[in-house]
Design a protein around this motif. Structure first.
Motif: not given
Length: 138
Positions: A7, A46, A53
């Protein structure tokens, strides 16, 4: 063993053999030259609780969005890249996020992994490999 947390927002710092990779996908010469000049930004979200995702690749030319669940095959429309559709599965292999794209081109897919604050991307098609490296935004 916990997986890498991808992320974040990442800015491209280098690339290698993108023209060769795009040629393997039959992308025309003019579009390959434009794409090779771009410096994309990747925005990755994510959710480890449900395996969802989202990867957004942002450029001044065109954006490309992927939204998927890890380990679940889906039909991916690659019209923005080379006009094809393929059956795609993305999942962890160790600490690497690996994408397998089944369709007209053999061995097509990609792999993302982290090394410190750098996100690495290896793109594959027809035996040709291109690499990009992105740095995480502060």
């Amino acid at each position: 063993m916990s997986k890498s947390n991808l992320t974040g927002t990442y800015h491209m710092v280098s690339q290698d053999n993108m023209d060769g990779y795009l040629a393997a996908l039959d992308v025309n010469f003019a579009l390959r030259k434009v794409v090779c000049m771009l410096r994309p930004t990747k925005q990755i979200q994510h959710d480890p609780s449900n395996g969802h995702m989202a990867i957004k690749t942002v450029t001044t030319f065109k954006n490309f969005d992927m939204d998927f669940y890890l380990g679940k095959e889906f039909t991916e429309d690659l019209g923005a890249v080379d006009g094809r559709k393929c059956q795609t599965t993305i999942d962890w292999q160790g600490e690497k996020l690996v994408c397998d794209q089944k369709g007209e081109k053999e061995g097509r897919g990609w792999t993302h992994w982290l090394e410190g604050n750098q996100l690495h991307l290896e793109l594959r098609a027809e035996g040709v490999v291109a690499k990009q490296v992105f740095k995480k935004a502060e």
